[in-house]
Write a protein that holds these residues in place. Structure first.
Motif, PDB file in Angstrom:
ATOM      1  N   PRO A 104       0.770  -1.260   0.007  1.00 35.96           N
ATOM      2  CA  PRO A 104       0.011  -0.073   0.063  1.00 35.96           C
ATOM      3  C   PRO A 104       0.881   1.309   0.014  1.00 35.96           C
ATOM      4  O   PRO A 104       0.550   2.188  -0.551  1.00 35.96           O
ATOM      5  CB  PRO A 104      -0.823  -0.100   1.384  1.00 35.96           C
ATOM      6  CG  PRO A 104      -0.108  -1.011   2.166  1.00 35.96           C
ATOM      7  CD  PRO A 104       0.639  -1.992   1.277  1.00 35.96           C
ATOM      8  N   GLN A 105       2.018   1.069   0.512  1.00 38.66           N
ATOM      9  CA  GLN A 105       2.873   2.236   0.561  1.00 38.66           C
ATOM     10  C   GLN A 105       3.391   2.771  -0.827  1.00 38.66           C
ATOM     11  O   GLN A 105       3.143   3.934  -1.195  1.00 38.66           O
ATOM     12  CB  GLN A 105       4.407   1.819   1.471  1.00 38.66           C
ATOM     13  CG  GLN A 105       5.009   3.050   1.705  1.00 38.66           C
ATOM     14  CD  GLN A 105       6.268   2.690   2.316  1.00 38.66           C
ATOM     15  OE1 GLN A 105       7.320   2.040   1.936  1.00 38.66           O
ATOM     16  NE2 GLN A 105       6.243   2.739   3.812  1.00 38.66           N
ATOM     17  N   PHE A 106       3.468   1.746  -1.526  1.00 30.40           N
ATOM     18  CA  PHE A 106       3.868   2.034  -3.010  1.00 30.40           C
ATOM     19  C   PHE A 106       2.896   2.424  -3.799  1.00 30.40           C
ATOM     20  O   PHE A 106       2.851   3.652  -4.819  1.00 30.40           O
ATOM     21  CB  PHE A 106       4.534   0.665  -3.670  1.00 30.40           C
ATOM     22  CG  PHE A 106       4.774   0.983  -5.291  1.00 30.40           C
ATOM     23  CD1 PHE A 106       5.959   1.341  -5.558  1.00 30.40           C
ATOM     24  CD2 PHE A 106       4.067   0.559  -6.241  1.00 30.40           C
ATOM     25  CE1 PHE A 106       6.071   1.703  -6.928  1.00 30.40           C
ATOM     26  CE2 PHE A 106       4.076   0.621  -7.402  1.00 30.40           C
ATOM     27  CZ  PHE A 106       5.323   1.154  -7.738  1.00 30.40           C
ATOM     28  N   GLY A 201      11.446   9.885 -11.017  1.00 28.20           N
ATOM     29  CA  GLY A 201      11.238   9.209 -12.049  1.00 28.20           C
ATOM     30  C   GLY A 201      10.296   9.755 -13.133  1.00 28.20           C
ATOM     31  O   GLY A 201      10.417   9.866 -14.345  1.00 28.20           O
ATOM     32  N   LEU A 202       9.097  10.348 -12.597  1.00 28.85           N
ATOM     33  CA  LEU A 202       8.229  10.874 -13.402  1.00 28.85           C
ATOM     34  C   LEU A 202       8.740  12.201 -14.139  1.00 28.85           C
ATOM     35  O   LEU A 202       8.519  12.393 -15.278  1.00 28.85           O
ATOM     36  CB  LEU A 202       6.997  11.459 -12.435  1.00 28.85           C
ATOM     37  CG  LEU A 202       6.018  10.200 -12.225  1.00 28.85           C
ATOM     38  CD1 LEU A 202       4.948  10.608 -11.215  1.00 28.85           C
ATOM     39  CD2 LEU A 202       5.531   9.450 -13.332  1.00 28.85           C
ATOM     40  N   GLN A 203       9.384  12.834 -13.410  1.00 31.99           N
ATOM     41  CA  GLN A 203      10.083  14.400 -14.197  1.00 31.99           C
ATOM     42  C   GLN A 203      10.932  14.115 -14.993  1.00 31.99           C
ATOM     43  O   GLN A 203      11.333  14.824 -15.766  1.00 31.99           O
ATOM     44  CB  GLN A 203      10.291  15.263 -12.757  1.00 31.99           C
ATOM     45  CG  GLN A 203       9.299  15.599 -12.151  1.00 31.99           C
ATOM     46  CD  GLN A 203       9.940  16.664 -10.995  1.00 31.99           C
ATOM     47  OE1 GLN A 203      10.837  16.666 -10.581  1.00 31.99           O
ATOM     48  NE2 GLN A 203       8.966  17.484 -10.418  1.00 31.99           N
ATOM     49  N   ALA A 231       9.069   3.931 -18.143  1.00 29.49           N
ATOM     50  CA  ALA A 231      10.130   4.818 -17.805  1.00 29.49           C
ATOM     51  C   ALA A 231      10.188   4.717 -16.414  1.00 29.49           C
ATOM     52  O   ALA A 231      11.422   5.154 -15.832  1.00 29.49           O
ATOM     53  CB  ALA A 231       9.651   6.398 -18.158  1.00 29.49           C
ATOM     54  N   LEU A 232       9.135   4.581 -15.564  1.00 32.64           N
ATOM     55  CA  LEU A 232       9.292   4.667 -14.113  1.00 32.64           C
ATOM     56  C   LEU A 232       9.585   3.307 -13.680  1.00 32.64           C
ATOM     57  O   LEU A 232       9.876   2.961 -12.274  1.00 32.64           O
ATOM     58  CB  LEU A 232       7.764   5.047 -13.611  1.00 32.64           C
ATOM     59  CG  LEU A 232       7.658   5.572 -12.165  1.00 32.64           C
ATOM     60  CD1 LEU A 232       8.585   6.946 -11.982  1.00 32.64           C
ATOM     61  CD2 LEU A 232       6.214   5.668 -11.755  1.00 32.64           C
ATOM     62  N   ARG A 233       9.672   2.188 -14.458  1.00 34.90           N
ATOM     63  CA  ARG A 233       9.777   0.780 -14.070  1.00 34.90           C
ATOM     64  C   ARG A 233      11.325   0.620 -13.228  1.00 34.90           C
ATOM     65  O   ARG A 233      11.298   0.153 -12.047  1.00 34.90           O
ATOM     66  CB  ARG A 233       9.901  -0.221 -15.018  1.00 34.90           C
ATOM     67  CG  ARG A 233       9.706  -1.628 -14.276  1.00 34.90           C
ATOM     68  CD  ARG A 233       9.893  -2.633 -15.603  1.00 34.90           C
ATOM     69  NE  ARG A 233       8.751  -2.964 -16.272  1.00 34.90           N
ATOM     70  CZ  ARG A 233       8.472  -2.463 -17.533  1.00 34.90           C
ATOM     71  NH1 ARG A 233       9.246  -1.632 -18.284  1.00 34.90           N
ATOM     72  NH2 ARG A 233       7.207  -2.729 -18.034  1.00 34.90           N
ATOM     73  N   PRO A 234      12.416   1.270 -13.469  1.00 30.90           N
ATOM     74  CA  PRO A 234      13.801   1.038 -12.821  1.00 30.90           C
ATOM     75  C   PRO A 234      13.764   1.601 -11.296  1.00 30.90           C
ATOM     76  O   PRO A 234      13.981   1.332 -10.516  1.00 30.90           O
ATOM     77  CB  PRO A 234      14.682   1.529 -13.675  1.00 30.90           C
ATOM     78  CG  PRO A 234      13.967   1.572 -14.974  1.00 30.90           C
ATOM     79  CD  PRO A 234      12.684   1.770 -14.918  1.00 30.90           C
ATOM     80  N   VAL A 235      12.729   2.816 -11.373  1.00 32.32           N
ATOM     81  CA  VAL A 235      12.845   3.494  -9.992  1.00 32.32           C
ATOM     82  C   VAL A 235      11.979   2.623  -9.097  1.00 32.32           C
ATOM     83  O   VAL A 235      12.172   2.632  -7.985  1.00 32.32           O
ATOM     84  CB  VAL A 235      12.315   4.949 -10.348  1.00 32.32           C
ATOM     85  CG1 VAL A 235      12.128   5.616  -8.919  1.00 32.32           C
ATOM     86  CG2 VAL A 235      13.238   5.863 -11.062  1.00 32.32           C
ATOM     87  N   LEU A 237      11.276  -0.486  -9.186  1.00 28.23           N
ATOM     88  CA  LEU A 237      12.108  -1.459  -8.961  1.00 28.23           C
ATOM     89  C   LEU A 237      12.852  -1.265  -7.593  1.00 28.23           C
ATOM     90  O   LEU A 237      12.860  -2.032  -6.721  1.00 28.23           O
ATOM     91  CB  LEU A 237      12.657  -2.231  -9.944  1.00 28.23           C
ATOM     92  CG  LEU A 237      13.555  -3.530  -9.731  1.00 28.23           C
ATOM     93  CD1 LEU A 237      12.884  -4.580  -9.090  1.00 28.23           C
ATOM     94  CD2 LEU A 237      14.334  -3.969 -10.855  1.00 28.23           C
ATOM     95  N   ALA A 238      13.795  -0.197  -7.641  1.00 32.42           N
ATOM     96  CA  ALA A 238      14.853   0.024  -6.860  1.00 32.42           C
ATOM     97  C   ALA A 238      13.918   0.511  -5.430  1.00 32.42           C
ATOM     98  O   ALA A 238      14.480  -0.203  -4.295  1.00 32.42           O
ATOM     99  CB  ALA A 238      15.673   1.055  -7.264  1.00 32.42           C
ATOM    100  N   ILE A 239      13.216   1.463  -5.555  1.00 30.63           N
ATOM    101  CA  ILE A 239      12.389   1.816  -4.025  1.00 30.63           C
ATOM    102  C   ILE A 239      11.738   0.692  -3.650  1.00 30.63           C
ATOM    103  O   ILE A 239      11.672   0.500  -2.224  1.00 30.63           O
ATOM    104  CB  ILE A 239      11.464   2.903  -4.388  1.00 30.63           C
ATOM    105  CG1 ILE A 239      11.200   3.790  -3.145  1.00 30.63           C
ATOM    106  CG2 ILE A 239      10.380   2.770  -5.064  1.00 30.63           C
ATOM    107  CD1 ILE A 239      12.466   4.292  -2.476  1.00 30.63           C
ATOM    108  N   THR A 240      11.163  -0.321  -4.288  1.00 31.18           N
ATOM    109  CA  THR A 240      10.252  -1.318  -3.713  1.00 31.18           C
ATOM    110  C   THR A 240      11.247  -2.141  -2.905  1.00 31.18           C
ATOM    111  O   THR A 240      11.114  -2.594  -1.847  1.00 31.18           O
ATOM    112  CB  THR A 240       9.441  -2.088  -4.792  1.00 31.18           C
ATOM    113  OG1 THR A 240       8.553  -0.971  -5.418  1.00 31.18           O
ATOM    114  CG2 THR A 240       8.624  -3.230  -4.222  1.00 31.18           C
ATOM    115  N   ALA A 241      12.351  -2.470  -3.534  1.00 33.70           N
ATOM    116  CA  ALA A 241      13.413  -3.407  -2.843  1.00 33.70           C
ATOM    117  C   ALA A 241      13.955  -2.751  -1.520  1.00 33.70           C
ATOM    118  O   ALA A 241      13.887  -3.536  -0.764  1.00 33.70           O
ATOM    119  CB  ALA A 241      14.602  -3.671  -4.032  1.00 33.70           C
TER     120      ALA A 241
END
Length: 315
Positions: A104-106, A201-203, A231-235, A237-241
């Motif tokens: 839910p945080q994500f 990532g959005l910007q 475009a947002l997938r790498p960010v 992935l990193a922040i979720t991990a």
């Protein structure tokens, strides 16, 4: 003729001394190490060193107040840990907590980041307010939410009474409500850092791609699915991990809110290890718990990252 020929025959050459270019080449090769050392030394001293010490401690019978020498006992702590049902129950609670906070945080942070990326009138003020929970220490957050959850005069119960939805309840002391109540606090406290990462990532997504997709007749959902999300997938992935690691290793927030209660319903693995080490003095046993947690989260994180990267490659 023979002496002349022998005189003209070239002899073995003396080894050449390294010139200035070779000396400069060696200096350049060692240069990056001197640039890395200021960052590497604190990591080795404050992270790698304690980690190795904790691993060694897990194979000993170290205890507080022990008068005799610490003995090497091999894997005895780990064998005892395999039979410790209380630890594995806390491990299960830790997994529920980590996933229950991270997901839910994500999702909420993604929605907030998409909102803050739009041209709002008070966008700078909204962005500043969005990161306020991140600027607060976890201890302060825990104390504040204990007041909110107070069964007698807490803001939540007073609001429920005013709305005619009951007389309220003791949220942090109920067996069924303690863990969900703590998860809500974890989501609220950790959402700003996820929002900031996703907003960055959005910007970085080129506006021309959105404009081209809009010209082609793509709706909001299709633009998000084909332009924004790739475009947002790498960010993401990193922040979720990182969030999974941070949430699984949470300590201060849950400690202030419930201290692991009631009845161990919110006793995360880190709290369990803390109690074994500093309440009961079993340093070796607590170190073994730490080793198991590090190994488990490393394996889970590796599987998660491999799956997400594989999904990204096939997308």
């Amino acid at each position: 003729m023979t002496p002349v020929t022998e005189a003209r025959r070239p002899g073995p050459r003396a080894p050449r001394a390294p010139g200035p270019k070779r000396a400069r080449g060696r200096a350049v090769d060692h240069g990056p190490w001197f640039l890395v050392l200021p960052a590497l030394i604190p990591i080795l001293v404050l992270s790698v060193g304690p980690l190795l010490h904790g691993i060694l401690l897990a194979f000993t019978d170290a205890q507080s107040g022990r008068t005799g020498p610490t003995r090497w006992i091999g894997t005895l702590n780990f064998r005892d840990l395999l039979q410790d049902t209380l630890f594995w129950e806390s491990f299960r609670i830790g997994l529920v907590w980590a996933v229950g906070v991270t997901v839910p945080q994500f999702l909420l942070a993604l929605g907030l980041a998409l909102l803050l990326d739009r041209d709002l009138r008070l966008r700078p003020l909204a962005r500043a307010l969005a990161i306020v929970p991140w600027a607060m220490p976890e201890v302060v957050v825990g104390i504040m939410w204990r007041i909110v959850y107070n069964p007698d005069a807490g803001l939540l119960n007073e609001t429920l009474r005013d709305l005619g939805l009951g007389d309220g309840r003791d949220w942090l002391s109920g067996l069924a409500t303690a863990l969900p109540a703590v998860i809500v606090v974890g989501v609220w406290a950790g959402m700003p850092q996820t929002t900031v990462a996703l907003l960055a990532g959005l910007q970085n997504t080129p506006r021309e791609l959105h404009e081209a997709a809009a010209v082609d007749g793509a709706g909001a959902w299709r633009r998000f699915r084909t332009v924004t999300w790739p475009a947002l997938r790498p960010v993401a992935l990193a922040i979720t991990a990182l969030n999974l690691i941070w949430n699984f290793n949470s300590f201060a927030l849950v400690y202030v809110l419930t201290n692991g209660g009631p009845g161990g319903r919110t006793r995360l693995p880190m709290l369990f290890a803390y109690e074994e080490a500093f309440r009961y003095g079993q340093f070796g046993y607590a170190a073994a718990m730490g080793c198991v947690m590090v190994a488990a989260i490393s394996v889970a994180l590796a599987v998660f990252l491999a799956g997400r990267l594989r999904a990204g490659d096939t997308a």
